[in-house]
Design an enzyme around this catalytic site. Sequence first.
Site, PDB file in Angstrom:
ATOM      1  N   LYS A 138       9.400  -0.417  16.143  1.00  0.00           N
ATOM      2  CA  LYS A 138       7.971  -0.802  15.908  1.00  0.00           C
ATOM      3  C   LYS A 138       7.886  -2.369  15.802  1.00  0.00           C
ATOM      4  O   LYS A 138       7.091  -3.032  16.648  1.00  0.00           O
ATOM      5  CB  LYS A 138       7.244  -0.291  14.812  1.00  0.00           C
ATOM      6  CG  LYS A 138       5.653  -0.634  14.684  1.00  0.00           C
ATOM      7  CD  LYS A 138       4.785  -0.142  15.960  1.00  0.00           C
ATOM      8  CE  LYS A 138       3.688  -0.871  15.936  1.00  0.00           C
ATOM      9  NZ  LYS A 138       2.829  -0.282  15.043  1.00  0.00           N
TER      10      LYS A 138
ATOM     11  N   ASN B  96       0.724  -1.304   0.001  1.00  0.00           N
ATOM     12  CA  ASN B  96      -0.023  -0.053   0.212  1.00  0.00           C
ATOM     13  C   ASN B  96       0.973   1.250   0.021  1.00  0.00           C
ATOM     14  O   ASN B  96       0.277   2.291  -0.672  1.00  0.00           O
ATOM     15  CB  ASN B  96      -0.751  -0.200   1.251  1.00  0.00           C
ATOM     16  CG  ASN B  96      -2.047  -1.109   1.199  1.00  0.00           C
ATOM     17  OD1 ASN B  96      -1.984  -1.804   1.933  1.00  0.00           O
ATOM     18  ND2 ASN B  96      -2.685  -1.036   0.141  1.00  0.00           N
TER      19      ASN B  96
END
Length: 329
Positions: free
Chosen positions: A202, A101
């Site tokens: 993350k 994406n």
Amino acid sequence: MAAAWFRFARRSSPFSVAFRAFSVSVSHQASRTPVGFIGLGNMGGPMAKHLIDNGHPVIVHDVYPEAMTSLEDAGAIKASSPAEVASKADRIITMLPSSPNVQEVYCGEQGILSKVKAGSLLIDSSTIDPAVSKEMAEVAAKKGGVYMDAPVSGGIKAAAAATLTFMVGGKQEEFEAAKELLQFMGKNVVYCGDVGSGQAVKICNNMLLAIEMIGTSETMNLGMRLGLDPKLLASVINMSTGRCWASDTYNPVPGVMEGVPSSNNYQGGFGTALMTKDLGLAQNAATATKSPTPLGSLAHQIYRILCNKGYPLKDFSSVFHYLSEEEKK
């Protein structure tokens, strides 16, 4: 360009009172220039709303037109494509589901980089492969843009409350310009290193989170099968050494806590499919660095099973429901 001027003001002479006044003025001016926001899901929607609430003109885009409607009602301007956003804003934030994406939104035919202005600040808060972040930074630089990765932690509650933690990767001299925007959406904005470092932090955090959630779910299920009241068990764990975020803030057992997905049929929150994706990124990184992650690998397998058992759109805490139901069979 406002973004470029703001970064210049932050980096320049520290000793001139007059220049400090100029810096404040430029910062104020930058805060009133349009900000683009692409990706308005459970996380991106509330994040964009905080920018609007703090006086920023915001230009929004999402593949689902209905996601833009509420923000348009709040004062945002809709754009038909990422390219249109880039043509109207020189500070752009993206919050997207996956690496493909991000690559499409930045590099596609109607992508950001097809219309990006020189000096534009591009902040990607998606959780993606660190290698893709580095790739996007290289491509953006060739177009004159400055790309930084800034994934978040905290979930939808923190997004709604503007208490997210941002893990930022990029050139250190650009960090203050990024922070000037991110501070309106989070309480912690942490510089982690070069581009890709935010993503590295993350995926490490989310691997631990998945392991923690599975462990909490197993523990709560065992206690309940031993005849313990789940609220009592959770309260004791949360005053003892087993305490963790999954137990005291996001408990996976329905009815133990209010305002969390487990008490709403595991709706909302952070989807199982997204957690599975992040665990896959962690495993790719572990393979690339030859790092042993036996529990991370097992967590990945468990969440892949959940996706195949009908849980992909449920919150990742639904692992409790899966484990409790499996043991009954």
